[in-house]
Design a protein around this motif. Structure first.
Motif, PDB file in Angstrom:
ATOM      1  N   GLY A  74       0.822  -1.201   0.000  1.00  0.00           N
ATOM      2  CA  GLY A  74       0.000   0.000   0.000  1.00  0.00           C
ATOM      3  C   GLY A  74       0.858   1.254   0.000  1.00  0.00           C
ATOM      4  O   GLY A  74       2.026   1.222   0.407  1.00  0.00           O
ATOM      5  N   TRP A  75       0.270   2.317  -0.499  1.00  0.00           N
ATOM      6  CA  TRP A  75       0.877   3.643  -0.410  1.00  0.00           C
ATOM      7  C   TRP A  75      -0.063   4.533   0.409  1.00  0.00           C
ATOM      8  O   TRP A  75      -1.275   4.545   0.183  1.00  0.00           O
ATOM      9  N   PHE A  76       0.540   5.275   1.311  1.00  0.00           N
ATOM     10  CA  PHE A  76      -0.189   6.205   2.141  1.00  0.00           C
ATOM     11  C   PHE A  76       0.546   7.534   2.117  1.00  0.00           C
ATOM     12  O   PHE A  76       1.715   7.593   1.726  1.00  0.00           O
ATOM     13  N   ARG A  77      -0.130   8.580   2.545  1.00  0.00           N
ATOM     14  CA  ARG A  77       0.538   9.873   2.622  1.00  0.00           C
ATOM     15  C   ARG A  77       0.033  10.653   3.825  1.00  0.00           C
ATOM     16  O   ARG A  77      -1.088  10.454   4.283  1.00  0.00           O
ATOM     17  N   GLN A  78       0.908  11.522   4.305  1.00  0.00           N
ATOM     18  CA  GLN A  78       0.570  12.324   5.466  1.00  0.00           C
ATOM     19  C   GLN A  78       1.073  13.743   5.268  1.00  0.00           C
ATOM     20  O   GLN A  78       2.284  13.962   5.121  1.00  0.00           O
ATOM     21  N   ALA A  79       0.132  14.668   5.248  1.00  0.00           N
ATOM     22  CA  ALA A  79       0.459  16.081   5.159  1.00  0.00           C
ATOM     23  C   ALA A  79       0.633  16.638   6.569  1.00  0.00           C
ATOM     24  O   ALA A  79       0.106  16.070   7.533  1.00  0.00           O
ATOM     25  N   PRO A  80       1.347  17.744   6.716  1.00  0.00           N
ATOM     26  CA  PRO A  80       1.562  18.325   8.048  1.00  0.00           C
ATOM     27  C   PRO A  80       0.247  18.604   8.759  1.00  0.00           C
ATOM     28  O   PRO A  80      -0.667  19.207   8.194  1.00  0.00           O
ATOM     29  N   GLY A  81       0.153  18.144   9.992  1.00  0.00           N
ATOM     30  CA  GLY A  81      -1.030  18.388  10.786  1.00  0.00           C
ATOM     31  C   GLY A  81      -2.234  17.542  10.428  1.00  0.00           C
ATOM     32  O   GLY A  81      -3.317  17.745  10.979  1.00  0.00           O
ATOM     33  N   LYS A  82      -2.043  16.578   9.538  1.00  0.00           N
ATOM     34  CA  LYS A  82      -3.165  15.744   9.111  1.00  0.00           C
ATOM     35  C   LYS A  82      -2.881  14.280   9.390  1.00  0.00           C
ATOM     36  O   LYS A  82      -1.748  13.890   9.652  1.00  0.00           O
ATOM     37  N   GLU A  83      -3.928  13.495   9.313  1.00  0.00           N
ATOM     38  CA  GLU A  83      -3.776  12.064   9.517  1.00  0.00           C
ATOM     39  C   GLU A  83      -3.163  11.411   8.283  1.00  0.00           C
ATOM     40  O   GLU A  83      -3.153  11.976   7.185  1.00  0.00           O
ATOM     41  N   ARG A  84      -2.664  10.209   8.484  1.00  0.00           N
ATOM     42  CA  ARG A  84      -2.116   9.445   7.369  1.00  0.00           C
ATOM     43  C   ARG A  84      -3.277   8.890   6.546  1.00  0.00           C
ATOM     44  O   ARG A  84      -4.145   8.185   7.069  1.00  0.00           O
ATOM     45  N   ASP A  85      -3.275   9.207   5.256  1.00  0.00           N
ATOM     46  CA  ASP A  85      -4.372   8.833   4.371  1.00  0.00           C
ATOM     47  C   ASP A  85      -3.950   7.754   3.388  1.00  0.00           C
ATOM     48  O   ASP A  85      -2.811   7.731   2.908  1.00  0.00           O
ATOM     49  N   PHE A  86      -4.897   6.942   3.069  1.00  0.00           N
ATOM     50  CA  PHE A  86      -4.695   5.906   2.049  1.00  0.00           C
ATOM     51  C   PHE A  86      -4.591   6.541   0.671  1.00  0.00           C
ATOM     52  O   PHE A  86      -5.361   7.444   0.326  1.00  0.00           O
ATOM     53  N   VAL A  87      -3.631   6.066  -0.121  1.00  0.00           N
ATOM     54  CA  VAL A  87      -3.479   6.521  -1.502  1.00  0.00           C
ATOM     55  C   VAL A  87      -3.878   5.414  -2.465  1.00  0.00           C
ATOM     56  O   VAL A  87      -4.682   5.618  -3.379  1.00  0.00           O
ATOM     57  N   GLY A  88      -3.311   4.241  -2.283  1.00  0.00           N
ATOM     58  CA  GLY A  88      -3.620   3.126  -3.158  1.00  0.00           C
ATOM     59  C   GLY A  88      -2.958   1.857  -2.661  1.00  0.00           C
ATOM     60  O   GLY A  88      -2.104   1.886  -1.781  1.00  0.00           O
ATOM     61  N   ALA A  89      -3.371   0.745  -3.229  1.00  0.00           N
ATOM     62  CA  ALA A  89      -2.813  -0.544  -2.845  1.00  0.00           C
ATOM     63  C   ALA A  89      -2.807  -1.474  -4.038  1.00  0.00           C
ATOM     64  O   ALA A  89      -3.563  -1.296  -5.002  1.00  0.00           O
ATOM     65  N   ILE A  90      -1.944  -2.473  -3.952  1.00  0.00           N
ATOM     66  CA  ILE A  90      -1.830  -3.468  -5.012  1.00  0.00           C
ATOM     67  C   ILE A  90      -1.730  -4.841  -4.367  1.00  0.00           C
ATOM     68  O   ILE A  90      -1.078  -5.007  -3.332  1.00  0.00           O
ATOM     69  N   SER A  91      -2.388  -5.798  -4.973  1.00  0.00           N
ATOM     70  CA  SER A  91      -2.395  -7.140  -4.416  1.00  0.00           C
ATOM     71  C   SER A  91      -1.051  -7.821  -4.610  1.00  0.00           C
ATOM     72  O   SER A  91      -0.177  -7.331  -5.324  1.00  0.00           O
ATOM     73  N   ARG A  92      -0.894  -8.979  -3.991  1.00  0.00           N
ATOM     74  CA  ARG A  92       0.391  -9.669  -4.009  1.00  0.00           C
ATOM     75  C   ARG A  92       0.881  -9.968  -5.421  1.00  0.00           C
ATOM     76  O   ARG A  92       2.054  -9.799  -5.742  1.00  0.00           O
ATOM     77  N   GLY A  93      -0.039 -10.405  -6.264  1.00  0.00           N
ATOM     78  CA  GLY A  93       0.355 -10.735  -7.631  1.00  0.00           C
ATOM     79  C   GLY A  93       0.293  -9.555  -8.578  1.00  0.00           C
ATOM     80  O   GLY A  93       0.707  -9.672  -9.740  1.00  0.00           O
ATOM     81  N   GLY A  94      -0.211  -8.422  -8.102  1.00  0.00           N
ATOM     82  CA  GLY A  94      -0.284  -7.237  -8.937  1.00  0.00           C
ATOM     83  C   GLY A  94      -1.523  -7.157  -9.811  1.00  0.00           C
ATOM     84  O   GLY A  94      -1.648  -6.242 -10.621  1.00  0.00           O
ATOM     85  N   VAL A  95      -2.434  -8.097  -9.634  1.00  0.00           N
ATOM     86  CA  VAL A  95      -3.616  -8.127 -10.496  1.00  0.00           C
ATOM     87  C   VAL A  95      -4.643  -7.081 -10.066  1.00  0.00           C
ATOM     88  O   VAL A  95      -5.294  -6.449 -10.899  1.00  0.00           O
ATOM     89  N   ARG A  96      -4.790  -6.908  -8.783  1.00  0.00           N
ATOM     90  CA  ARG A  96      -5.794  -5.978  -8.268  1.00  0.00           C
ATOM     91  C   ARG A  96      -5.138  -4.717  -7.727  1.00  0.00           C
ATOM     92  O   ARG A  96      -4.090  -4.765  -7.088  1.00  0.00           O
ATOM     93  N   THR A  97      -5.777  -3.593  -8.015  1.00  0.00           N
ATOM     94  CA  THR A  97      -5.363  -2.315  -7.446  1.00  0.00           C
ATOM     95  C   THR A  97      -6.606  -1.562  -6.974  1.00  0.00           C
ATOM     96  O   THR A  97      -7.715  -1.788  -7.477  1.00  0.00           O
ATOM     97  N   VAL A  98      -6.379  -0.690  -6.037  1.00  0.00           N
ATOM     98  CA  VAL A  98      -7.455   0.159  -5.539  1.00  0.00           C
ATOM     99  C   VAL A  98      -6.850   1.510  -5.205  1.00  0.00           C
ATOM    100  O   VAL A  98      -5.689   1.582  -4.773  1.00  0.00           O
ATOM    101  N   TYR A  99      -7.625   2.572  -5.426  1.00  0.00           N
ATOM    102  CA  TYR A  99      -7.109   3.927  -5.229  1.00  0.00           C
ATOM    103  C   TYR A  99      -8.098   4.777  -4.443  1.00  0.00           C
ATOM    104  O   TYR A  99      -9.317   4.575  -4.512  1.00  0.00           O
ATOM    105  N   ALA A 100      -7.545   5.758  -3.758  1.00  0.00           N
ATOM    106  CA  ALA A 100      -8.388   6.773  -3.150  1.00  0.00           C
ATOM    107  C   ALA A 100      -9.010   7.613  -4.259  1.00  0.00           C
ATOM    108  O   ALA A 100      -8.406   7.816  -5.319  1.00  0.00           O
ATOM    109  N   ASP A 101     -10.202   8.114  -4.013  1.00  0.00           N
ATOM    110  CA  ASP A 101     -10.887   8.918  -5.021  1.00  0.00           C
ATOM    111  C   ASP A 101     -10.065  10.142  -5.421  1.00  0.00           C
ATOM    112  O   ASP A 101     -10.107  10.579  -6.573  1.00  0.00           O
ATOM    113  N   SER A 102      -9.321  10.664  -4.480  1.00  0.00           N
ATOM    114  CA  SER A 102      -8.569  11.897  -4.735  1.00  0.00           C
ATOM    115  C   SER A 102      -7.426  11.716  -5.738  1.00  0.00           C
ATOM    116  O   SER A 102      -6.941  12.699  -6.302  1.00  0.00           O
TER     117      SER A 102
END
Length: 122
Positions: free
Chosen positions: A35-63
């Motif tokens: 997974g990839w996450f990001r954290q801006a100053p003063g904010k919580e750590r947000d989900f960006v996207g993820a990829i499954s073990r084999g790379g077949v499935r991905t999911v992303y934040a709407d942003s």
């Protein structure tokens, strides 16, 4: 244990692209969803996207959907985050994470990198 090291961050202008890399060592990389996450100053750590073990499935934040792409190369023990059409609001520290399940929730990931700074100027 899995050690994760991110790279590729930097200072760019709005509209530019960057590719982040996260290289793993330790246990078998292909056993983990990433997974990839990001954290801006003063904010919580947000989900960006993820990829499954084999790379077949991905999911992303709407942003980031349609602008960011996650891929992985299990032979190189590396996961990538291609970021296009960057916006100032994408400015954050970006973290990669490894987990046994393909999820969007940070607490379900077991291992984390140290993060890499991405700054997008307007």
């Amino acid at each position: 244990q899995v050690q994760l090291v991110e790279s590729g961050g930097g200072l760019v202008q709005a509209g530019d692209s960057l590719r982040l890399s996260c290289t793993a060592s330790g246990r078998t990389f292909s056993n983990y969803a990433m997974g990839w996450f990001r954290q801006a100053p003063g904010k919580e750590r947000d989900f960006v996207g993820a990829i499954s073990r084999g790379g077949v499935r991905t999911v992303y934040a709407d942003s980031v959907k349609g602008r960011f792409t996650i891929s992985r190369d299990n032979a190189k023990n590396t996961v990538y985050l291609q970021m296009n059409s960057l916006k100032p609001e994408d400015t954050a520290v970006y973290y990669c994470a490894a987990g046994s399940v393909f999820r969007t929730i940070a607490t379900l990931y077991d291992y984390w990198g140290q993060g890499t700074q991405v700054t997008v100027s307007s």
